[in-house]
Design a protein around this motif. Structure first.
Motif, PDB file in Angstrom:
ATOM      1  N   GLY A  12      14.087  64.616 -21.848  1.00  0.00           N
ATOM      2  CA  GLY A  12      14.760  65.699 -21.175  1.00  0.00           C
ATOM      3  C   GLY A  12      16.225  65.161 -20.678  1.00  0.00           C
ATOM      4  N   ASN A  13      16.864  66.112 -19.916  1.00  0.00           N
ATOM      5  CA  ASN A  13      17.940  65.987 -19.220  1.00  0.00           C
ATOM      6  C   ASN A  13      18.108  67.021 -18.069  1.00  0.00           C
ATOM      7  OD1 ASN A  13      19.180  68.299 -20.321  1.00  0.00           O
ATOM      8  ND2 ASN A  13      19.381  67.250 -22.377  1.00  0.00           N
ATOM      9  N   HIS A  14      19.128  67.030 -17.626  1.00  0.00           N
ATOM     10  CA  HIS A  14      19.570  68.050 -16.346  1.00  0.00           C
ATOM     11  C   HIS A  14      19.259  69.557 -16.672  1.00  0.00           C
ATOM     12  CE1 HIS A  14      20.371  64.844 -13.842  1.00  0.00           C
ATOM     13  NE2 HIS A  14      21.624  64.513 -14.161  1.00  0.00           N
ATOM     14  N   GLN A  15      19.364  69.740 -17.960  1.00  0.00           N
ATOM     15  CA  GLN A  15      19.218  71.151 -18.450  1.00  0.00           C
ATOM     16  C   GLN A  15      18.001  71.538 -18.634  1.00  0.00           C
ATOM     17  OE1 GLN A  15      22.330  69.083 -19.217  1.00  0.00           O
ATOM     18  NE2 GLN A  15      23.031  70.208 -17.272  1.00  0.00           N
ATOM     19  N   THR A  16      17.015  70.602 -19.121  1.00  0.00           N
ATOM     20  CA  THR A  16      15.742  71.167 -19.503  1.00  0.00           C
ATOM     21  C   THR A  16      14.721  70.985 -18.552  1.00  0.00           C
ATOM     22  OG1 THR A  16      15.141  68.630 -19.755  1.00  0.00           O
ATOM     23  CG2 THR A  16      16.302  69.685 -21.581  1.00  0.00           C
ATOM     24  N   GLU A  17      13.398  71.270 -18.693  1.00  0.00           N
ATOM     25  CA  GLU A  17      12.494  71.138 -17.734  1.00  0.00           C
ATOM     26  C   GLU A  17      12.452  69.726 -17.160  1.00  0.00           C
ATOM     27  OE1 GLU A  17       7.454  70.998 -17.302  1.00  0.00           O
ATOM     28  OE2 GLU A  17       8.463  72.217 -19.055  1.00  0.00           O
ATOM     29  N   GLN A  18      12.316  69.697 -15.731  1.00  0.00           N
ATOM     30  CA  GLN A  18      12.327  68.369 -14.978  1.00  0.00           C
ATOM     31  C   GLN A  18      10.953  67.400 -15.378  1.00  0.00           C
ATOM     32  OE1 GLN A  18      15.737  67.274 -13.761  1.00  0.00           O
ATOM     33  NE2 GLN A  18      15.735  68.624 -15.437  1.00  0.00           N
ATOM     34  N   PHE A  19      10.747  67.237 -16.510  1.00  0.00           N
ATOM     35  CA  PHE A  19       9.579  66.518 -16.862  1.00  0.00           C
ATOM     36  C   PHE A  19       8.949  65.307 -15.860  1.00  0.00           C
ATOM     37  CE2 PHE A  19      11.121  68.313 -20.661  1.00  0.00           C
ATOM     38  CZ  PHE A  19       9.916  68.991 -21.113  1.00  0.00           C
ATOM     39  N   ASN A  20      10.148  64.619 -15.263  1.00  0.00           N
ATOM     40  CA  ASN A  20       9.698  63.655 -14.098  1.00  0.00           C
ATOM     41  C   ASN A  20       8.854  64.218 -13.123  1.00  0.00           C
ATOM     42  OD1 ASN A  20      12.097  65.021 -13.356  1.00  0.00           O
ATOM     43  ND2 ASN A  20      13.058  63.368 -12.607  1.00  0.00           N
ATOM     44  N   ILE A  21       9.352  65.548 -12.435  1.00  0.00           N
ATOM     45  CA  ILE A  21       8.557  66.369 -11.297  1.00  0.00           C
ATOM     46  C   ILE A  21       7.553  66.830 -11.913  1.00  0.00           C
ATOM     47  CG2 ILE A  21       9.023  68.300  -9.938  1.00  0.00           C
ATOM     48  CD1 ILE A  21      12.159  67.411  -9.779  1.00  0.00           C
ATOM     49  N   THR A  22       7.603  67.323 -13.360  1.00  0.00           N
ATOM     50  CA  THR A  22       6.188  68.051 -13.773  1.00  0.00           C
ATOM     51  C   THR A  22       5.267  66.663 -13.758  1.00  0.00           C
ATOM     52  OG1 THR A  22       7.503  69.335 -15.190  1.00  0.00           O
ATOM     53  CG2 THR A  22       5.132  68.894 -15.656  1.00  0.00           C
ATOM     54  N   ASP A  23       5.458  65.699 -14.183  1.00  0.00           N
ATOM     55  CA  ASP A  23       4.526  64.562 -13.929  1.00  0.00           C
ATOM     56  C   ASP A  23       3.982  64.199 -12.596  1.00  0.00           C
ATOM     57  OD1 ASP A  23       4.488  64.091 -16.749  1.00  0.00           O
ATOM     58  OD2 ASP A  23       5.763  62.391 -16.858  1.00  0.00           O
ATOM     59  N   ALA A  24       4.655  64.323 -11.731  1.00  0.00           N
ATOM     60  CA  ALA A  24       4.438  63.942 -10.312  1.00  0.00           C
ATOM     61  C   ALA A  24       3.275  64.634  -9.983  1.00  0.00           C
ATOM     62  CB  ALA A  24       5.663  63.754  -9.495  1.00  0.00           C
ATOM     63  N   ILE A  25       3.759  66.214 -10.391  1.00  0.00           N
ATOM     64  CA  ILE A  25       2.929  67.192  -9.595  1.00  0.00           C
ATOM     65  C   ILE A  25       1.534  67.109 -10.262  1.00  0.00           C
ATOM     66  CG2 ILE A  25       2.531  69.860  -9.827  1.00  0.00           C
ATOM     67  CD1 ILE A  25       5.476  70.045  -9.324  1.00  0.00           C
ATOM     68  N   GLU A  26       1.460  67.009 -11.744  1.00  0.00           N
ATOM     69  CA  GLU A  26       0.233  66.965 -12.250  1.00  0.00           C
ATOM     70  C   GLU A  26      -0.614  65.584 -11.745  1.00  0.00           C
ATOM     71  OE1 GLU A  26      -1.072  69.114 -14.121  1.00  0.00           O
ATOM     72  OE2 GLU A  26       0.338  70.255 -13.600  1.00  0.00           O
ATOM     73  N   VAL A  27       0.212  64.569 -11.488  1.00  0.00           N
ATOM     74  CA  VAL A  27      -0.614  63.301 -11.077  1.00  0.00           C
ATOM     75  C   VAL A  27      -1.101  63.548  -9.742  1.00  0.00           C
ATOM     76  CG1 VAL A  27      -0.362  60.776 -10.378  1.00  0.00           C
ATOM     77  CG2 VAL A  27       0.695  61.427 -12.640  1.00  0.00           C
ATOM     78  N   TYR A  28      -0.216  63.936  -8.518  1.00  0.00           N
ATOM     79  CA  TYR A  28      -0.809  64.149  -7.424  1.00  0.00           C
ATOM     80  C   TYR A  28      -2.072  65.361  -7.346  1.00  0.00           C
ATOM     81  CZ  TYR A  28       3.194  61.797  -5.759  1.00  0.00           C
ATOM     82  OH  TYR A  28       4.017  60.530  -5.521  1.00  0.00           O
ATOM     83  N   LYS A  29      -1.938  66.177  -8.285  1.00  0.00           N
ATOM     84  CA  LYS A  29      -3.220  67.133  -8.252  1.00  0.00           C
ATOM     85  C   LYS A  29      -4.434  66.452  -8.543  1.00  0.00           C
ATOM     86  CE  LYS A  29      -0.859  71.611  -9.527  1.00  0.00           C
ATOM     87  NZ  LYS A  29      -0.905  72.681 -10.664  1.00  0.00           N
TER      88      LYS A  29
END
Length: 309
Positions: free
Chosen positions: A290-307
Motif C-alpha cells: 500500500g501507500n498513502h492513497q490506499t487503505e493504511q494496512f499498517n494501522i489495520t494490522d495494529a487494530i486487529e492485533v490489539y483486538k
C-alpha cells in the motif's frame, strides 16, 4: 493348590483395579479441571500461540511486547532486515532530546536545507525557509507530521551537520544493542545502507518511552507551535497515525501513541503503543503493501492485533 493360586490372582487383580480407581481416575479429572480453569490460558498465552494472527497480517514483519513484563507475545520475521522509513525519526527525536539543553531554543531553518528535501519528495511539517522555530516545535514536527525539515533542522543545530548527527544515532543504536541497525540519514529517506529490524526498533522505542519528553510527543494527537517570524499564528498539525484511527474499533482499550512510516521500498510501517485492560503493549510492524492513497494496512494490522489482547 490350583484353586488357591486362582483366588490369589483374582484378589490381586481386584486390588490393582481398586488402586487405579482411587489414584489415577481422580488425577485425570483433576488435570482436566486445571486445564479448564479460566486463567489457565491467559490472553497473553493465547496470542503468543495463535499463529493465524501472524499469517493474517498485511505486514511482513512484526513484534508485539507487553511492556509490563517485557514478554514478547508475537513475532513475525522480527530480526529480518527492513528499511525503517520514517520510523527512523524515533531515533532522531530521542537523540535530539538527549542532546538539547534548552527545548525552547530558537533554531533557524536555512533555505538551503529545503531544496534537497523538496527534490526527494520528503514529507514535511510545514515550516518555511528561513523560519526560526523553537526546538520543542521541531521535535513535534519531526514526530507527528513526520517533517523532514524539522529532523534536519535539529540535526544541524545539535551536531553541525546531518552526517555528524547520524553518527550520534549510530552510537546510540550500538549502546542499546541494536545489532541489525545502521543509519545513513536522520529522516528515513531510502538508502540501501539505511536499515534496521522490527525487533531493534522495539528495543529503541521501549527505551525512548522512558523519557517523559519523548513519551509526551509520541502520545500527542496534535500540536500547535509557538508563533514564529514566518508563522505569527503558529502551525497546528495532527499525528499521521491518529488521523487514520477510528476509536470505535476498540472495545477494551485504545492506541495511545504511534509513529508511521512509508517509502516504496519499506512499505507501510508503524510503531505504536496501546493500553488494553490496564496494561501497555508495544507493536512494531513493517513491510505492508500500500501507500498513502490506499487503505493504511499498517494501522489495520495494529487494530486487529490489539483486538486479540
Amino acid at each position: 493348590m490350583r484353586k488357591r493360586k486362582s483366588t490369589s490372582r483374582t484378589a490381586w487383580i481386584i486390588t490393582f483395579l481398586i488402586v487405579l480407581a482411587i489414584f489415577f481416575i481422580p488425577l485425570e479429572k483433576f488435570d482436566r479441571l486445571i486445564q479448564d480453569r479460566p486463567d489457565h490460558d491467559t490472553p497473553n498465552n493465547h496470542i503468543a500461540s495463535n499463529t493465524s494472527i501472524e499469517s493474517d497480517l498485511h505486514s511482513q514483519n512484526a513484534i508485539l511486547i507487553n511492556l509490563k513484563d517485557h514478554k514478547i507475545l508475537m513475532e513475525k520475521h522480527s530480526e529480518e532486515i527492513i528499511f525503517p522509513a520514517s520510523l527512523t525519526k524515533i531515533m532522531t527525536a530521542l537523540v535530539a532530546i538527549e542532546n538539547l539543553s534548552d527545548l525552547h531554543k530558537q533554531i533557524l531553518l536555512p533555505e538551503r536545507l529545503f531544496s534537497d528535501l523538496y527534490a526527494a519528495n520528503a514529507s514535511m511539517a510545514g515550516f518555511l525557509p528561513n523560519e526560526k522555530v523553537a526546538a520543542i516545535d521541531l521535535l513535534y514536527g519531526t514526530m507527528l507530521p513526520s517533517g523532514a525539515e524539522a529532523s534536519i533542522g535539529l540535526a544541524n543545530e545539535i551536531a553541525g551537520s546531518e552526517a555528524a548527527f547520524v553518527q550520534l544515532m549510530n552510537d546510540k543504536a550500538k549502546q542499546l544493542g541494536m545489532k541489525d541497525t545502521h543509519f545513513i540519514n536522520a529522516t528515513g529517506l531510502h538508502h540501501r545502507d539505511h536499515y534496521s529490524s522490527v525487533k531493534d526498533i522495539s528495543v529503541l522505542l521501549e527505551y525512548a518511552l522512558k523519557n517523559q519528553t519523548f513519551r509526551a510527543i509520541f502520545t500527542a494527537e496534535r500540536h500547535s507551535t509557538l508563533p514564529s517570524n514566518l508563522h505569527p499564528d503558529g502551525i497546528t498539525f495532527k499525528s499521521s497515525m491518529f488521523k487514520n484511527i477510528d476509536p470505535a474499533n476498540f472495545l477494551s482499550g485504545e492506541i495511545i501513541g504511534g509513529k508511521t512510516g512509508y517509502t516504496e521500498q519499506a512499505g507501510l510501517c508503524l510503531a505504536s503503543i496501546a493500553v488494553i485492560n490496564g496494561d501497555e503493549y508495544l507493536l512494531i510492524t513493517a513491510g505492508a503493501n500500500g501507500n498513502h492513497q490506499t487503505e493504511q494496512f499498517n494501522i489495520t494490522d495494529a487494530i486487529e492485533v490489539y483486538k486479540q489482547l
